[in-house]
Design a protein around this motif. Sequence first.
Motif, PDB file in Angstrom:
ATOM      1  N   GLU A  81       1.074  -1.154  -0.010  1.00 35.43           N
ATOM      2  CA  GLU A  81       0.042  -0.008   0.114  1.00 35.43           C
ATOM      3  C   GLU A  81       1.069   1.427   0.047  1.00 35.43           C
ATOM      4  O   GLU A  81       2.072   1.527   0.791  1.00 35.43           O
ATOM      5  CB  GLU A  81      -1.012  -0.095   0.946  1.00 35.43           C
ATOM      6  CG  GLU A  81      -1.754   1.291   1.445  1.00 35.43           C
ATOM      7  CD  GLU A  81      -2.452   1.072   2.701  1.00 35.43           C
ATOM      8  OE1 GLU A  81      -3.240   2.174   3.041  1.00 35.43           O
ATOM      9  OE2 GLU A  81      -2.483   0.155   3.363  1.00 35.43           O
ATOM     10  N   HIS A  94      -0.826   9.428  -3.845  1.00 39.02           N
ATOM     11  CA  HIS A  94      -1.311   8.772  -2.347  1.00 39.02           C
ATOM     12  C   HIS A  94      -2.317   7.876  -2.519  1.00 39.02           C
ATOM     13  O   HIS A  94      -3.339   8.003  -3.151  1.00 39.02           O
ATOM     14  CB  HIS A  94      -1.587   9.820  -1.649  1.00 39.02           C
ATOM     15  CG  HIS A  94      -2.061   9.402  -0.218  1.00 39.02           C
ATOM     16  ND1 HIS A  94      -1.344   8.978   0.747  1.00 39.02           N
ATOM     17  CD2 HIS A  94      -3.501   9.464   0.180  1.00 39.02           C
ATOM     18  CE1 HIS A  94      -1.972   8.709   1.873  1.00 39.02           C
ATOM     19  NE2 HIS A  94      -3.499   8.938   1.725  1.00 39.02           N
ATOM     20  N   GLY A  95      -2.327   6.569  -1.999  1.00 37.50           N
ATOM     21  CA  GLY A  95      -3.298   5.636  -2.082  1.00 37.50           C
ATOM     22  C   GLY A  95      -3.131   4.573  -3.218  1.00 37.50           C
ATOM     23  O   GLY A  95      -3.967   3.669  -3.253  1.00 37.50           O
ATOM     24  N   THR A 105      -1.250  16.608  -0.078  1.00 39.87           N
ATOM     25  CA  THR A 105      -0.057  15.779  -0.056  1.00 39.87           C
ATOM     26  C   THR A 105       0.980  16.065  -0.478  1.00 39.87           C
ATOM     27  O   THR A 105       1.045  16.653  -1.700  1.00 39.87           O
ATOM     28  CB  THR A 105      -0.743  14.453  -0.996  1.00 39.87           C
ATOM     29  OG1 THR A 105      -0.979  14.749  -2.214  1.00 39.87           O
ATOM     30  CG2 THR A 105      -2.097  13.737  -0.383  1.00 39.87           C
ATOM     31  N   GLN A 126       1.554   5.225   0.259  1.00 38.61           N
ATOM     32  CA  GLN A 126       1.268   6.571   0.831  1.00 38.61           C
ATOM     33  C   GLN A 126       2.086   7.491   0.897  1.00 38.61           C
ATOM     34  O   GLN A 126       3.412   7.389   0.594  1.00 38.61           O
ATOM     35  CB  GLN A 126       0.874   6.212   2.472  1.00 38.61           C
ATOM     36  CG  GLN A 126      -0.218   5.379   2.821  1.00 38.61           C
ATOM     37  CD  GLN A 126      -0.570   5.065   4.353  1.00 38.61           C
ATOM     38  OE1 GLN A 126       0.074   5.839   5.102  1.00 38.61           O
ATOM     39  NE2 GLN A 126      -1.307   4.370   4.481  1.00 38.61           N
TER      40      GLN A 126
END
Length: 396
Positions: free
Chosen positions: A71, A297-298, A217, A73
């Motif tokens: 994942e 992000h994500g 972000t 981030q």
Amino acid sequence: MKSINLGWTLGVLSKNIGLKSLTLLLTFLVFGIFSCNSKNSKDQEIVILDNIPVLELTPKTIEFPKTYVCEIQAVQFVEIRAKVEGFVDRIYVDEGQFVKKGQILFQLSSLEFTEMVNSANAKLSQAKAEAQAATLEMERLRILVEKDIISPSELQLAKSKKEVAESGIAEAEAMLKNAKTGLSYTTIRAPFDGIVDRFPKKSGALVTSGDLLTNITDINEVFAYFKVTENEYLTYMRAKMEGEELISNPDVTLILSDGEVFEYTGKLETLEADFERGTGSIAFRVRFPNPDQLIKHGASGKIQLSNQLENVFLVPQKSTFEIQDYSYVYILDKDNQVKVRSFKPVQRYGVYYIAEGFEEGDRIIYEGIQQVKDGVFVSPAMVSEKEAYDTLSTSL
């Protein structure tokens, strides 16, 4: 064929050759019958299969990639929320826009807070005036006390009034500070350089304290979190405590969701403090540079690590068979007799199993395992290691 009466035959023979000679004759006859049966039995047990391909195993040092779902981030990710209630008067940026630290993002209605600042300023001015008057009164009374016109208690009372007036200044200053802080909250600025996200509240919308306005972000660098099992964690930590490098290449590769390898490699930095209860896994963190801001992000992807195993054996999968979750091979002893051997694969490696527990020089049935079984003898047709691995390498 006519049947022969054995009793009659033995009786005739005993009359003609005597009982002693007959006994000797029967002994040789019985010994000959058993010898023939024993020979036939051995001939039936010994089965020799010709030209069975056999591979000799040699230990190797294997470096193979292992992938983990991860994942991704941003290094910095902040939710921008309203701190005060008001209407969205103006939005200065657009969704997806890059902004600098301190740049104005939103302006909320500020009339109410401006009035609060003005009121606090007025109260501060009043408090200062009252304090100044109390000071003058105290000085006047001091002169009168010195001339013994009034009692000292009057001066003491004046000092107390002056202290009260000065405390009123402090209170008015605090009120002004709070009013200015509330007013400043109506102008929302970027806390750092980054990219703004979507705007759930548009211009003219009423927001209350805590409402989400957008996200911002910083994706010049990103974190990739991937989870490993408890056993993998223990292996990694023991190797680290012993001063060994479990990961042969310290640069970690990231495979993006489209299957492409990310241009930049990452560094393994740290891991979480606790195991996840539901899965029994723990997450490691890798930092990747992202100067082109390709990764958002994500996002999702896969972490690829290069692991190195020493003194292991490559066993072709086609040389194995499974029974109730156990893996087996046919191995030859020094007499070329087939024996069944179980083993536990460490890892799949293309069309091979990486295995431990074998000895250098062990010979296994390379092909034709359907033709053999435990206990049979074979005439091996040795397959060279290069020939075997070159044949299968195209499947890696």
